[in-house]
Design a protein around this motif. Structure first.
Motif, mmCIF file in Angstrom:
data_model
loop_
_atom_site.group_PDB
_atom_site.id
_atom_site.type_symbol
_atom_site.label_atom_id
_atom_site.label_comp_id
_atom_site.label_asym_id
_atom_site.label_seq_id
_atom_site.Cartn_x
_atom_site.Cartn_y
_atom_site.Cartn_z
ATOM 1 N N GLU A 225 -3.005 -3.955 -4.551
ATOM 2 C CA GLU A 225 -1.712 -3.280 -4.469
ATOM 3 C C GLU A 225 -1.863 -1.764 -4.462
ATOM 4 O O GLU A 225 -2.612 -1.202 -5.256
ATOM 5 C CB GLU A 225 -0.855 -3.712 -5.665
ATOM 6 C CG GLU A 225 0.576 -3.242 -5.621
ATOM 7 C CD GLU A 225 1.440 -3.947 -6.659
ATOM 8 O OE1 GLU A 225 2.439 -3.342 -7.089
ATOM 9 O OE2 GLU A 225 1.118 -5.099 -7.039
ATOM 10 N N THR B 199 -1.146 -4.710 -0.344
ATOM 11 C CA THR B 199 0.294 -4.790 -0.574
ATOM 12 C C THR B 199 0.845 -3.429 -0.990
ATOM 13 O O THR B 199 0.104 -2.554 -1.430
ATOM 14 C CB THR B 199 0.613 -5.826 -1.668
ATOM 15 O OG1 THR B 199 0.300 -5.270 -2.957
ATOM 16 C CG2 THR B 199 -0.193 -7.104 -1.487
ATOM 17 N N GLU C 47 6.619 -0.560 -3.394
ATOM 18 C CA GLU C 47 7.507 -0.544 -4.562
ATOM 19 C C GLU C 47 8.257 0.771 -4.710
ATOM 20 O O GLU C 47 9.389 0.801 -5.197
ATOM 21 C CB GLU C 47 6.723 -0.826 -5.840
ATOM 22 C CG GLU C 47 5.793 0.289 -6.265
ATOM 23 C CD GLU C 47 5.018 -0.032 -7.534
ATOM 24 O OE1 GLU C 47 5.242 0.670 -8.535
ATOM 25 O OE2 GLU C 47 4.201 -0.965 -7.512
ATOM 26 N N GLN D 11 6.625 -5.098 -0.990
ATOM 27 C CA GLN D 11 6.974 -5.190 -2.403
ATOM 28 C C GLN D 11 8.144 -4.280 -2.781
ATOM 29 O O GLN D 11 7.997 -3.384 -3.626
ATOM 30 C CB GLN D 11 5.749 -4.863 -3.256
ATOM 31 C CG GLN D 11 4.612 -5.852 -3.061
ATOM 32 C CD GLN D 11 3.508 -5.635 -4.062
ATOM 33 O OE1 GLN D 11 2.657 -4.783 -3.867
ATOM 34 N NE2 GLN D 11 3.540 -6.380 -5.135
ATOM 35 N N HIS E 208 8.482 -5.845 -6.509
ATOM 36 C CA HIS E 208 8.079 -5.152 -7.724
ATOM 37 C C HIS E 208 9.160 -5.368 -8.773
ATOM 38 O O HIS E 208 10.332 -5.120 -8.528
ATOM 39 C CB HIS E 208 7.927 -3.665 -7.414
ATOM 40 C CG HIS E 208 7.618 -2.787 -8.572
ATOM 41 N ND1 HIS E 208 8.565 -1.992 -9.194
ATOM 42 C CD2 HIS E 208 6.455 -2.569 -9.236
ATOM 43 C CE1 HIS E 208 7.997 -1.309 -10.161
ATOM 44 N NE2 HIS E 208 6.723 -1.631 -10.226
#
Length: 369
Positions: free
Chosen positions: A210, A233, A236, A257, A286
């Protein structure tokens, strides 16, 4: 027509709940994004409430878009954080009026969701992190875990020297097979270092990497995504829909996310989920604390067709997040065999603790009678 008559906020520096009342007396509860929430409450009353009061409560997405247009000179994070309070209160209102949980309004059903145990700590040794993950596996049945590597916006510098290289194999090997392994770098690495770390992650069976590079440098993240086999990924921090369109179009990440509260609520998050679905990308939002954001995310994951494999579930308690204690009555976040259950009561299906509300700073915006 169902008009919005009153908008009240209950805030402290960390959390701001919103109570929306219509001209019929119907009520919905929502939340702005966490952190500097007292500032967000001021923005809510200054730049969101004036456009919402007297407006029709039926078309949530249209109202959110109209407020975005009215406040087009302020297209940033705080506007979205404040909009989340209105949007989530409206979804709760609609659920209560229909006698249905939000997940059903979105076309899904209440059900169990697999959760991954999400660590927020970098001040923890590899041995301590591995030990608490094993306790959670044995006591609560988690079979997916995420831990932190690098340093937040770290420019290739670890939280302390050698931590990344030590914690990846230590935790991954302690968890063993049959367990999903995820890490979060929080914008910590250059592309070259991220790819180097990614090779180590792949060799240790980690499947989710991430935010490897500064999140605002999408081209850097795309280099990492193209170089690695595991899922890269991110997203957020992003709330701008044009950025999301670009991120997804360029395949900067393998999994998107969005954060429901950072995005500005459910309506705008659904737009991102739709973009991702059109591109064949899964959504693993998230939701890094146990305020209303994780409840909203549960309802979202229960409905969208491209939901990811699991829900992010923070494992941090009062030592890390003292402000999240006592927000709700009962325990909406009960874990059973590593899973949570989407609430089935109308709206979000949770009740905010009146004692918490009494301690909060109160503000009210109301339509003239």
């Amino acid at each position: 027509m169902l008009r919005i008559a009153k908008l009240e906020t209950f805030a402290n520096p960390f959390v701001c709940f919103v109570r929306l009342t219509t001209d019929s007396g119907a009520i919905g509860w929502g939340q702005t994004s966490t952190y500097n929430a007292d500032i967000t409450a001021t923005i809510f009353h200054r730049q969101v409430a004036p456009w919402a009061l007297g407006a029709d409560a039926h078309d949530i997405g249209a109202l959110v878009e109209r407020i975005e247009e009215r406040e087009h000179k302020f297209p940033g994070s705080y506007r979205c954080r404040a909009l989340a309070g209105l949007d989530t209160a409206l979804w709760d209102l609609h659920g209560k009026l229909a006698g249905k949980p939000v997940v059903e309004l979105l076309g899904g059903k209440p059900r169990r969701l697999r959760a991954y145990a999400s660590s927020m700590k970098r001040d923890i040794s590899p041995e301590e992190e591995a030990a608490r993950f094993l306790r959670l596996r044995d006591e609560q049945g988690f079979d997916a875990f995420k831990w932190r590597i690098g340093a937040e916006c770290g420019r290739d510098v670890d939280a302390w020297p050698g931590r990344t290289a030590a914690i990846i194999p230590r935790v991954a090997r302690a968890l063993g097979g049959g367990v999903a392994k995820l890490v979060d770098a929080n914008s910590g690495f250059s592309p070259a270092r991220a790819i180097e770390v990614g090779r180590l992650l792949e060799s240790e069976g980690v499947s989710h990497f991430e935010e490897p590079c500064p999140y605002w440098k999408l081209e850097q993240t795309r280099l990492v995504t193209a170089a690695l086999e595991l899922d890269v990924t991110g997203g957020e921090q992003d709330c701008d829909l044009a950025t999301w369109e670009r991120m997804i179009g360029m395949r900067a990440v393998d999994i998107v996310q969005p954060d429901v509260m950072y995005m500005g609520g459910m309506s705008r998050t659904l737009k991102v989920a739709g973009m991702a679905a059109s591109a064949g990308l899964p959504v693993t939002p998230h939701s890094a604390n146990l305020s209303l954001v994780t409840i909203c995310t549960m309802h979202l994951l229960g409905a969208i067709p491209n939901a990811g494999k699991y829900l992010e579930f923070s494992i941090e308690g009062a030592d890390y997040y003292p402000w999240q204690e006592g927000l709700f009555l009962g325990d909406p976040y009960a874990i059973e065999d590593g899973s949570v259950t989407i609430p089935s009561a109308p709206g979000w299906g949770v009740e905010i603790n009146p004692a918490w509300l009494e301690r909060a700073t109160y503000q009210c915006s109301e339509s003239p009678r």
